[in-house]
Design an enzyme around this catalytic site. Structure first.
Site, PDB file in Angstrom:
ATOM      1  N   HIS A  80       0.905   5.253   1.151  1.00 26.92           N
ATOM      2  CA  HIS A  80       0.282   6.314   1.926  1.00 26.92           C
ATOM      3  C   HIS A  80       0.357   7.607   1.110  1.00 26.92           C
ATOM      4  O   HIS A  80       1.407   7.910   0.523  1.00 26.92           O
ATOM      5  CB  HIS A  80       1.043   6.567   3.232  1.00 26.92           C
ATOM      6  CG  HIS A  80       1.115   5.384   4.159  1.00 26.92           C
ATOM      7  ND1 HIS A  80       0.390   5.318   5.330  1.00 26.92           N
ATOM      8  CD2 HIS A  80       1.830   4.238   4.102  1.00 26.92           C
ATOM      9  CE1 HIS A  80       0.656   4.192   5.949  1.00 26.92           C
ATOM     10  NE2 HIS A  80       1.532   3.506   5.237  1.00 26.92           N
ATOM     11  N   HIS A  84       0.854  -1.196   0.000  1.00 27.38           N
ATOM     12  CA  HIS A  84       0.000   0.000   0.000  1.00 27.38           C
ATOM     13  C   HIS A  84       0.878   1.231   0.000  1.00 27.38           C
ATOM     14  O   HIS A  84       1.996   1.214   0.512  1.00 27.38           O
ATOM     15  CB  HIS A  84      -0.947   0.004   1.205  1.00 27.38           C
ATOM     16  CG  HIS A  84      -0.245  -0.124   2.530  1.00 27.38           C
ATOM     17  ND1 HIS A  84       0.202  -1.334   3.003  1.00 27.38           N
ATOM     18  CD2 HIS A  84       0.096   0.805   3.465  1.00 27.38           C
ATOM     19  CE1 HIS A  84       0.786  -1.147   4.184  1.00 27.38           C
ATOM     20  NE2 HIS A  84       0.748   0.140   4.484  1.00 27.38           N
TER      21      HIS A  84
HETATM   22  P1  5GP Z   1       2.045   0.509   7.400  1.00 24.58           P
HETATM   23  O1  5GP Z   1       2.652   0.771   8.744  1.00 24.58           O
HETATM   24  O2  5GP Z   1       1.846  -0.974   7.159  1.00 24.58           O
HETATM   25  O3  5GP Z   1       2.755   1.193   6.280  1.00 24.58           O
HETATM   26  O4  5GP Z   1       0.630   1.211   7.435  1.00 24.58           O
HETATM   27  C1  5GP Z   1      -0.543   0.564   7.774  1.00 24.58           C
HETATM   28  C2  5GP Z   1      -1.603   1.634   7.894  1.00 24.58           C
HETATM   29  O5  5GP Z   1      -2.857   1.019   7.837  1.00 24.58           O
HETATM   30  C3  5GP Z   1      -1.549   2.418   9.216  1.00 24.58           C
HETATM   31  O6  5GP Z   1      -1.418   3.796   8.924  1.00 24.58           O
HETATM   32  C4  5GP Z   1      -2.887   2.088   9.871  1.00 24.58           C
HETATM   33  O7  5GP Z   1      -3.441   3.180  10.576  1.00 24.58           O
HETATM   34  C5  5GP Z   1      -3.729   1.637   8.706  1.00 24.58           C
HETATM   35  N1  5GP Z   1      -4.745   0.661   9.029  1.00 24.58           N
HETATM   36  C6  5GP Z   1      -4.571  -0.512   9.709  1.00 24.58           C
HETATM   37  N2  5GP Z   1      -5.728  -1.189   9.792  1.00 24.58           N
HETATM   38  C7  5GP Z   1      -6.658  -0.448   9.133  1.00 24.58           C
HETATM   39  C8  5GP Z   1      -8.061  -0.630   8.887  1.00 24.58           C
HETATM   40  O8  5GP Z   1      -8.682  -1.622   9.278  1.00 24.58           O
HETATM   41  N3  5GP Z   1      -8.692   0.353   8.171  1.00 24.58           N
HETATM   42  C9  5GP Z   1      -8.038   1.461   7.731  1.00 24.58           C
HETATM   43  N4  5GP Z   1      -8.761   2.360   7.044  1.00 24.58           N
HETATM   44  N5  5GP Z   1      -6.720   1.662   7.945  1.00 24.58           N
HETATM   45  C10 5GP Z   1      -6.042   0.721   8.645  1.00 24.58           C
END
Ligand code: 5GP
Ligand code: ZN
Length: 114
Positions: A102, A100
């Site tokens: 951001h 993903h």
């Molecule tokens: P990472 O740290 O893997 O780059 O980012 C994961 C992101 O996913 C985090 O910013 C977290 O807040 C978001 N996130 C985790 N679970 C969910 C969810 O169930 N729904 C949404 N909308 N965001 C999520």
């Protein structure tokens, strides 16, 4: 992957606040926003991280970056500036092992790495 939270969001088994969808990508609002605009651009295909992207995904990677540009425009941060980030693995701070990107904006973002 059946136990992957983002696969469940893509499959609509878990509700995400969708802001854009096409056959390759789902974009939702982050549940724990770090900035006034904090979107997640999630590949519909389960790819663990950028490390697992292969040449067959080149078109998808271009598509998702162009979408980041379009959504930044739509959410009003294209002119003020924004950040596009993908975290990879443990030390990269990746919490969800499904690729993903951001899109963050709407305030002056810090430049610190940790
Ligand atoms: P990472 O740290 O893997 O780059 O980012 C994961 C992101 O996913 C985090 O910013 C977290 O807040 C978001 N996130 C985790 N679970 C969910 C969810 O169930 N729904 C949404 N909308 N965001 C999520
Ligand atoms: Zn997944």
């Amino acid at each position: 992957m059946s136990d992957c939270i983002f696969c469940k969001i893509v499959a609509k088994e878990i509700l995400g606040e969708t802001v854009y969808e096409d056959d390759q990508v789902l974009a939702i609002k982050d549940i724990n926003p770090q900035a006034p605009v904090h979107l997640l651009l999630i590949t519909k295909k389960h790819i663990t991280s950028l490390n697992e992207v292969s040449s067959e995904d080149e078109g998808l990677m271009g598509h998702i970056l162009m979408l980041a540009q379009k959504l930044a425009q739509k959410f009003g941060v294209a002119e003020s500036g924004y950040r596009v980030v993908t975290n990879i693995g443990k030390e990269g701070g990746q919490a969800v092992p499904h690729l993903h990107f951001h899109v963050l904006g709407g305030k002056a973002l810090g430049v610190h790495i940790d």
